[in-house]
Design a protein around this motif. Structure first.
Motif, mmCIF file in Angstrom:
data_model
loop_
_atom_site.group_PDB
_atom_site.id
_atom_site.type_symbol
_atom_site.label_atom_id
_atom_site.label_comp_id
_atom_site.label_asym_id
_atom_site.label_seq_id
_atom_site.Cartn_x
_atom_site.Cartn_y
_atom_site.Cartn_z
ATOM 1 N N LEU A 43 0.844 -1.188 0.000
ATOM 2 C CA LEU A 43 0.000 0.000 0.000
ATOM 3 C C LEU A 43 0.883 1.243 0.000
ATOM 4 O O LEU A 43 1.844 1.333 0.760
ATOM 5 C CB LEU A 43 -0.912 0.011 1.223
ATOM 6 C CG LEU A 43 -1.892 -1.154 1.345
ATOM 7 C CD1 LEU A 43 -2.714 -1.010 2.613
ATOM 8 C CD2 LEU A 43 -2.786 -1.229 0.136
ATOM 9 N N PRO A 44 0.543 2.224 -0.840
ATOM 10 C CA PRO A 44 1.364 3.437 -0.874
ATOM 11 C C PRO A 44 1.187 4.296 0.364
ATOM 12 O O PRO A 44 2.035 5.125 0.677
ATOM 13 C CB PRO A 44 0.855 4.166 -2.121
ATOM 14 C CG PRO A 44 -0.574 3.716 -2.248
ATOM 15 C CD PRO A 44 -0.581 2.294 -1.782
ATOM 16 N N ASP A 45 0.062 4.120 1.042
ATOM 17 C CA ASP A 45 -0.251 4.945 2.204
ATOM 18 C C ASP A 45 -0.805 4.032 3.292
ATOM 19 O O ASP A 45 -1.930 3.536 3.183
ATOM 20 C CB ASP A 45 -1.276 6.013 1.838
ATOM 21 C CG ASP A 45 -1.541 6.970 2.997
ATOM 22 O OD1 ASP A 45 -0.908 6.791 4.056
ATOM 23 O OD2 ASP A 45 -2.375 7.876 2.829
ATOM 24 N N PRO A 46 -0.044 3.738 4.343
ATOM 25 C CA PRO A 46 -0.490 2.782 5.364
ATOM 26 C C PRO A 46 -1.469 3.359 6.382
ATOM 27 O O PRO A 46 -1.669 2.767 7.434
ATOM 28 C CB PRO A 46 0.821 2.381 6.043
ATOM 29 C CG PRO A 46 1.701 3.585 5.916
ATOM 30 C CD PRO A 46 1.329 4.220 4.614
ATOM 31 N N ARG A 47 -2.073 4.507 6.084
ATOM 32 C CA ARG A 47 -3.033 5.075 7.028
ATOM 33 C C ARG A 47 -4.242 4.155 7.180
ATOM 34 O O ARG A 47 -4.594 3.423 6.245
ATOM 35 C CB ARG A 47 -3.486 6.450 6.561
ATOM 36 C CG ARG A 47 -2.412 7.528 6.647
ATOM 37 C CD ARG A 47 -2.984 8.870 6.243
ATOM 38 N NE ARG A 47 -3.564 8.827 4.907
ATOM 39 C CZ ARG A 47 -4.253 9.832 4.373
ATOM 40 N NH1 ARG A 47 -4.453 10.950 5.074
ATOM 41 N NH2 ARG A 47 -4.731 9.726 3.143
ATOM 42 N N PRO A 48 -4.909 4.180 8.348
ATOM 43 C CA PRO A 48 -6.047 3.276 8.569
ATOM 44 C C PRO A 48 -7.150 3.413 7.532
ATOM 45 O O PRO A 48 -7.779 2.423 7.141
ATOM 46 C CB PRO A 48 -6.542 3.669 9.966
ATOM 47 C CG PRO A 48 -5.339 4.234 10.642
ATOM 48 C CD PRO A 48 -4.562 4.923 9.569
ATOM 49 N N ILE A 49 -7.401 4.638 7.052
ATOM 50 C CA ILE A 49 -8.482 4.817 6.091
ATOM 51 C C ILE A 49 -8.163 4.129 4.763
ATOM 52 O O ILE A 49 -9.035 3.548 4.112
ATOM 53 C CB ILE A 49 -8.763 6.324 5.873
ATOM 54 C CG1 ILE A 49 -10.007 6.501 4.985
ATOM 55 C CG2 ILE A 49 -7.561 7.013 5.250
ATOM 56 C CD1 ILE A 49 -10.465 7.939 4.901
ATOM 57 N N THR A 50 -6.888 4.128 4.380
ATOM 58 C CA THR A 50 -6.488 3.444 3.153
ATOM 59 C C THR A 50 -6.603 1.931 3.319
ATOM 60 O O THR A 50 -7.105 1.227 2.432
ATOM 61 C CB THR A 50 -5.050 3.824 2.775
ATOM 62 O OG1 THR A 50 -4.953 5.236 2.659
ATOM 63 C CG2 THR A 50 -4.645 3.182 1.467
ATOM 64 N N VAL A 51 -6.132 1.430 4.457
ATOM 65 C CA VAL A 51 -6.227 -0.006 4.710
ATOM 66 C C VAL A 51 -7.687 -0.450 4.756
ATOM 67 O O VAL A 51 -8.058 -1.496 4.203
ATOM 68 C CB VAL A 51 -5.510 -0.355 6.034
ATOM 69 C CG1 VAL A 51 -5.683 -1.835 6.363
ATOM 70 C CG2 VAL A 51 -4.030 -0.010 5.942
ATOM 71 N N ALA A 52 -8.542 0.350 5.384
ATOM 72 C CA ALA A 52 -9.962 0.008 5.462
ATOM 73 C C ALA A 52 -10.589 -0.046 4.073
ATOM 74 O O ALA A 52 -11.381 -0.953 3.764
ATOM 75 C CB ALA A 52 -10.696 1.012 6.343
ATOM 76 N N ALA A 53 -10.235 0.919 3.213
ATOM 77 C CA ALA A 53 -10.788 0.922 1.863
ATOM 78 C C ALA A 53 -10.361 -0.312 1.090
ATOM 79 O O ALA A 53 -11.161 -0.945 0.391
ATOM 80 C CB ALA A 53 -10.351 2.193 1.133
ATOM 81 N N VAL A 54 -9.095 -0.686 1.208
ATOM 82 C CA VAL A 54 -8.598 -1.867 0.502
ATOM 83 C C VAL A 54 -9.288 -3.131 1.004
ATOM 84 O O VAL A 54 -9.695 -3.995 0.222
ATOM 85 C CB VAL A 54 -7.068 -1.975 0.666
ATOM 86 C CG1 VAL A 54 -6.555 -3.283 0.080
ATOM 87 C CG2 VAL A 54 -6.381 -0.799 -0.011
ATOM 88 N N VAL A 55 -9.453 -3.235 2.318
ATOM 89 C CA VAL A 55 -10.109 -4.417 2.887
ATOM 90 C C VAL A 55 -11.571 -4.494 2.444
ATOM 91 O O VAL A 55 -12.076 -5.568 2.088
ATOM 92 C CB VAL A 55 -9.999 -4.393 4.427
ATOM 93 C CG1 VAL A 55 -10.871 -5.481 5.046
ATOM 94 C CG2 VAL A 55 -8.546 -4.579 4.851
ATOM 95 N N LEU A 56 -12.272 -3.372 2.449
ATOM 96 C CA LEU A 56 -13.677 -3.371 2.042
ATOM 97 C C LEU A 56 -13.840 -3.775 0.578
ATOM 98 O O LEU A 56 -14.734 -4.559 0.235
ATOM 99 C CB LEU A 56 -14.286 -1.992 2.287
ATOM 100 C CG LEU A 56 -14.532 -1.614 3.744
ATOM 101 C CD1 LEU A 56 -15.032 -0.179 3.843
ATOM 102 C CD2 LEU A 56 -15.539 -2.572 4.379
#
Length: 315
Positions: free
Chosen positions: A25-38
């Motif tokens: 992930l280019p940006d390990p922020r929680p919002i980015t991780v959440a979007a990828v998981v969803l």
């Protein structure tokens, strides 16, 4: 020895490094991780639906009216015109009900023998003798009449037929409940589709996130808003598909009913009793269109974001 190890190890290292780049992930922020998981969860649901649809193509087709008439004749022992009704469900594969009314008594043991003689695998015969209450509305009286219920299951390589009959006084009815036998491919293809969908969702979202990161903030905001909207629209179909996948993975004896499916949630009637018939298909189509627009916008070449620096004058 070292040369041999190098020949085998270096390609594996390159493959592992490439896989890490695809999943990183280019940006390990929680919002980015959440979007990828969803996104991965959503694509896993639709991947399971695709696997379920592929498994349904391998199952035997339900018989036509001529074959159903023959099955009814074998069950009843006489030529009689049966009533046929076909049922579709958003939770399971389709089934067929066949009913026949007889003018004479029905011998369930002989019906079972006829199926066994034709090569069907038959279960034990269950017979219940009881009494039924018959009400007469005119004089508000009731009486007890003898009743009998018999049932057995006949199974071939492609079909399951539950033969049952009820005898109430002089009224005799024979029923057939017919569905396709389950295949071992249903669970395997459902799980495979879910796994491939989850992996594809993660890789796709990570790739697009890396692509839009250096673009203009307005472009990133537009892609993010479209992604959020698509996820919200597809939330209800995703819940339904994952519920159907859970039902598919549970133990399911062939004699208990048609095989659970995942893809039929999007095709057959209301998934929940209080929802309209069109809800899941409409949300799926709308979410698919939003996804297509999002992917097109994210993949469209955009100028990279630049930071203007004040010019310095030379002496």
């Amino acid at each position: 020895m070292s040369v041999t190890c190098s020949v085998h190890v270096h390609p594996l290292r390159r493959l592992a490094a490439r896989a890490r780049r695809l999943f990183a992930l280019p940006d390990p922020r929680p919002i980015t991780v959440a979007a990828v998981v969803l996104v991965a969860v959503v694509l896993a649901a639709f991947g399971a639906a695709a696997g379920s649809w592929a498994a349904a193509r391998t199952a035997g087709a339900l018989p036509g009216d001529a074959v159903l008439a023959d099955l009814s004749r074998r069950a009843c022992g006489v030529d009689a015109e049966p009533e046929v009704s076909r049922e579709t469900s958003p939770w399971t594969a389709s089934r067929i009900y066949v009913s026949t009314t007889l003018d004479s008594d029905w011998d369930a043991a002989q019906a079972r023998q006829r199926y066994a003689a034709a090569g069907w695998s038959v279960s034990e015969l269950t017979t219940v003798n009881d009494f039924a209450v018959v009400l007469y509305p005119g004089d508000r009286t009731s009486t007890y009449v003898p009743s009998r219920y018999s049932r057995f299951t006949a199974q071939s390589r492609e079909l399951v037929v539950v033969v049952s009959g009820t005898a109430l006084a002089d009224d005799v009815s024979v029923y057939l409940d017919v569905w396709s036998a389950s295949t071992h491919a249903s669970r395997a293809l459902g799980l495979t589709g879910a796994a491939l969908g989850m992996i594809s969702g993660w890789m796709l979202t990570a790739t697009l996130a890396r692509r839009i990161r250096p673009t203009h903030p307005a472009h990133r905001a537009t892609v993010t808003a479209l992604t959020t909207t698509a996820l919200l629209v597809l939330a209800t179909p995703t819940v339904a598909l994952h519920s159907s996948l859970t039902r598919l993975l549970r133990p399911h004896p062939d004699s208990s009913g048609p095989t659970p499916t995942v893809h039929d949630a999007l095709l057959r009637g209301p998934y929940w009793p209080t929802t309209p018939t069109w809800l899941l298909p409409a949300l799926t189509i709308t979410g698919g269109l939003l996804t297509a627009v999002t992917l097109a916008l994210a993949a469209w070449p955009q100028p990279k974001q630049t930071t203007d620096r004040p010019a310095t004058a030379r002496d």
